[in-house]
Every structure is written in C-alpha cells, then in structure tokens.
Scaffold this motif. Sequence first.
Motif, short mmCIF file in Angstrom:
data_model
loop_
_atom_site.label_atom_id
_atom_site.label_comp_id
_atom_site.label_asym_id
_atom_site.label_seq_id
_atom_site.Cartn_x
_atom_site.Cartn_y
_atom_site.Cartn_z
N PHE A 129 0.82 -1.21 0.00
CA PHE A 129 0.00 0.00 0.00
C PHE A 129 0.86 1.27 0.00
O PHE A 129 0.47 2.29 -0.57
CB PHE A 129 -0.96 -0.01 1.19
N ILE A 130 2.02 1.21 0.63
CA ILE A 130 2.94 2.35 0.58
C ILE A 130 3.41 2.57 -0.85
O ILE A 130 3.38 3.68 -1.37
CB ILE A 130 4.13 2.12 1.53
N ALA A 131 3.85 1.49 -1.51
CA ALA A 131 4.30 1.61 -2.90
C ALA A 131 3.17 2.06 -3.81
O ALA A 131 3.36 2.88 -4.72
CB ALA A 131 4.86 0.26 -3.37
N PHE A 132 1.97 1.54 -3.57
CA PHE A 132 0.79 1.91 -4.36
C PHE A 132 0.49 3.40 -4.23
O PHE A 132 0.15 4.07 -5.20
CB PHE A 132 -0.39 1.07 -3.87
N SER A 133 0.66 3.94 -3.02
CA SER A 133 0.39 5.36 -2.77
C SER A 133 1.50 6.25 -3.31
O SER A 133 1.24 7.28 -3.94
CB SER A 133 0.24 5.61 -1.27
N ASP A 135 4.37 5.42 -5.35
CA ASP A 135 4.86 5.26 -6.72
C ASP A 135 3.76 5.31 -7.77
O ASP A 135 4.00 5.71 -8.91
CB ASP A 135 5.60 3.92 -6.85
N LYS A 136 2.54 4.92 -7.39
CA LYS A 136 1.44 4.87 -8.36
C LYS A 136 0.34 5.87 -8.06
O LYS A 136 -0.67 5.89 -8.76
CB LYS A 136 0.85 3.46 -8.39
N ARG A 137 0.53 6.67 -7.01
CA ARG A 137 -0.47 7.69 -6.63
C ARG A 137 -1.86 7.10 -6.40
O ARG A 137 -2.88 7.74 -6.65
CB ARG A 137 -0.52 8.81 -7.66
N GLY A 138 -1.90 5.84 -5.96
CA GLY A 138 -3.16 5.22 -5.60
C GLY A 138 -4.01 4.75 -6.75
O GLY A 138 -5.22 4.57 -6.60
N ILE A 139 -3.40 4.50 -7.90
CA ILE A 139 -4.16 3.97 -9.03
C ILE A 139 -3.24 3.16 -9.94
O ILE A 139 -2.11 3.55 -10.20
CB ILE A 139 -4.86 5.09 -9.84
N THR A 140 -3.74 2.00 -10.37
CA THR A 140 -2.99 1.17 -11.33
C THR A 140 -3.98 0.29 -12.07
O THR A 140 -5.10 0.06 -11.59
CB THR A 140 -1.93 0.31 -10.61
N LYS A 141 -3.59 -0.22 -13.22
CA LYS A 141 -4.44 -1.16 -13.94
C LYS A 141 -4.50 -2.47 -13.15
O LYS A 141 -3.49 -2.94 -12.64
CB LYS A 141 -3.88 -1.42 -15.34
N SER A 142 -5.69 -3.04 -13.06
CA SER A 142 -5.83 -4.28 -12.29
C SER A 142 -4.95 -5.39 -12.86
O SER A 142 -4.48 -6.25 -12.13
CB SER A 142 -7.30 -4.71 -12.25
N ALA A 143 -4.71 -5.34 -14.17
CA ALA A 143 -3.85 -6.35 -14.81
C ALA A 143 -2.40 -6.24 -14.36
O ALA A 143 -1.63 -7.19 -14.48
CB ALA A 143 -3.94 -6.21 -16.33
N ASP A 144 -2.02 -5.06 -13.83
CA ASP A 144 -0.64 -4.83 -13.39
C ASP A 144 -0.43 -5.12 -11.91
O ASP A 144 0.67 -4.93 -11.39
CB ASP A 144 -0.21 -3.39 -13.68
N ILE A 173 -12.28 -1.74 -7.71
CA ILE A 173 -11.96 -1.71 -9.14
C ILE A 173 -12.97 -0.85 -9.87
O ILE A 173 -14.18 -1.03 -9.73
CB ILE A 173 -11.95 -3.13 -9.73
N ILE A 174 -12.44 0.12 -10.63
CA ILE A 174 -13.28 1.00 -11.44
C ILE A 174 -12.73 0.99 -12.86
O ILE A 174 -11.58 1.39 -13.09
CB ILE A 174 -13.29 2.45 -10.90
N ASP A 175 -13.54 0.51 -13.81
CA ASP A 175 -13.12 0.48 -15.22
C ASP A 175 -11.75 -0.17 -15.40
O ASP A 175 -10.85 0.39 -16.04
CB ASP A 175 -13.11 1.90 -15.81
N ASN A 176 -11.58 -1.33 -14.81
CA ASN A 176 -10.35 -2.12 -14.92
C ASN A 176 -9.13 -1.47 -14.27
O ASN A 176 -8.00 -1.90 -14.50
CB ASN A 176 -10.03 -2.42 -16.40
N SER A 177 -9.38 -0.44 -13.46
CA SER A 177 -8.30 0.17 -12.69
C SER A 177 -8.51 -0.09 -11.21
O SER A 177 -9.65 -0.09 -10.73
CB SER A 177 -8.23 1.68 -12.95
N LEU A 178 -7.43 -0.29 -10.51
CA LEU A 178 -7.48 -0.54 -9.08
C LEU A 178 -7.17 0.77 -8.35
O LEU A 178 -6.17 1.43 -8.63
CB LEU A 178 -6.44 -1.59 -8.71
N VAL A 179 -8.04 1.17 -7.44
CA VAL A 179 -7.87 2.41 -6.69
C VAL A 179 -8.19 2.15 -5.22
O VAL A 179 -8.77 1.12 -4.87
CB VAL A 179 -8.79 3.54 -7.23
#
Length: 282
Positions: A129-133, A135-144, A173-179
């Motif tokens: 969750f730290i890396a998600f926040s 490095d990814k600003r709290g959003i990434t494609k669910s496939a990733d 999950i919103i429109d294939n993105s994880l938030v």
Amino acid sequence: CRTYFWDKTGFPSEYFRIIELEPFSDKQAKDFFNKSFSSNERKTSKALKLANDFKYPTSDKEYIFHPYVLDIIRSIIESESDQLNIQLTDLHSNYLKPNLKGDYILFRVCEREKIRVGQIDVDKQIKFFIAFSVDKRGITKSADLKALLEISVGEKIDNTTVEAFKSHPFLKIIDNSLVFRYDFLIDIFKGIYMSKYFCYQEENIKITKSFLDILNESCWYGSALNIEIVNRVTRWSDDDLLLVSDIINQIKHDKSLTEENLRKSIANVFNLCLSINGKFKD
C-alpha cells in the motif's frame, strides 16, 4: 460479500443481487452500534468515541463513517470485555504504530485478510500500500497488480493471492483500474513513507524522487499530510535533527530540482520540523 469474486464467475448478472454499502451517517452509525451491542449504552458510547476519529466530511458539511471502520470498531469493543485499550501488545509491525488508533484499525483489517483469505503478512500488505500510494499515486491497472505486488514485497506472489487482493477492503476496481476505496488512505500510507525521513532509524538514508515530489506537493504547514507525518514521529532528538540536516544537504545538491522546487522542498522540510518541534515542545 466480495463482489469482485462474483464478477469473476462468468455467471449472468441476474443470478446474483449485489448490494454496495454506502457510508453511514451519524444516526446510522449510532443505530449500528446500538443493535450490535444490544443497546448497551456504555459500549455504544465507547464505539462512537473511537469512530469520531474516523469520520469524514461531505460536500454538504455533514460527517460520514465508512462501514469497514465501524465494523472493525465493533469487533474491537466486542473482543474486550471491560475496557477499550488501543495500545495493544499484539500489534507487531515495522510500519504501524500501536499508539495510533488508526494504525490499530489498519492492522486489524490486514490481519483479518490474512486469516480469512490467506493473504500475505500484514507488513507485506502495508509495504504494498505504501508503494501503491507513493509510486502509483493510488491507481494502477488491475492487470498490473501482480507485478506491482511482487516488486513492492520483493518476492513471487501466486495468482490466487493476487486475485484475493483485488477484493481487499482498502481497494476497489473502477473500469479495470485498481484504486483506494477511500481517498484518505493515500495520505496515511504516504505519511508512513515520509515519516521515516524524520525518525532516525538508519544511517545514510537517501532521498528519492518520490520523496521530493510528495514534499513539494503536499507537505505545506498545516496540510493533512503534514499532520499525518507529525503524528507518526515519536521522538525528536539530536540524532533526528542531524538526520534532517543531512536531508536538507542532499536536497541542496540535487541537480534535478529547479530553483523554485529547491526552495519549496527546503521550506516544507522546515514546515515539518516546525510542526514536530511544536508537538514535543507542548
């Protein structure tokens, strides 16, 4: 119920009825605790007092409570017969602090995931969750998600665990993105990341681009992230001041910064130090 798993079944949607819980109002939160504790006023009062630290304003200037928070608070109250003690000794983490009520609730949520669905260890969840926040600003494609999980925890993650993570209470999950399901979680996990730069735990800590970006964007005096970081600092010694001095020196010698961002970075380091100093001075 984890709606993500229903989505993965491939069955026609009319086979299942899905109910999404909306945030609770003050009245609904009180009703929830009253019913949970069979109208035990003492327990309801304790639960509401704790829940008030996790209420969030709406555009209508009302306050709301997120259901998962209320459910964890309910379990905390139920598990302790006579008194509510947040500083429990069973919180063992390199990231979460037992003196912070919010961290205890984060711990309980992640621990529950480990027990119920065989999720990775609590600290590994927090590390993700730290890396998600950060490095990814709290959003990434669910496939990733699988790749991001493996990079953040430094080990291979099986597909079953990855799929289970998609239904984590902190995520949606919103429109294939994880938030994040709740926006405030970004500040919490960024705060955990940033606080290590103001707590002397290891020598030669190096600043990163992510550290500088967050420092510039979100750490002005009195900001939500400023407050979050300050709450996580548990001491303010000469060693910590030397650490901050080294960080400022690294910022001064960072050739990637424009003059404006250099000044802003140093100013926000001082803003954080001023806030921390005020905390321990009081």
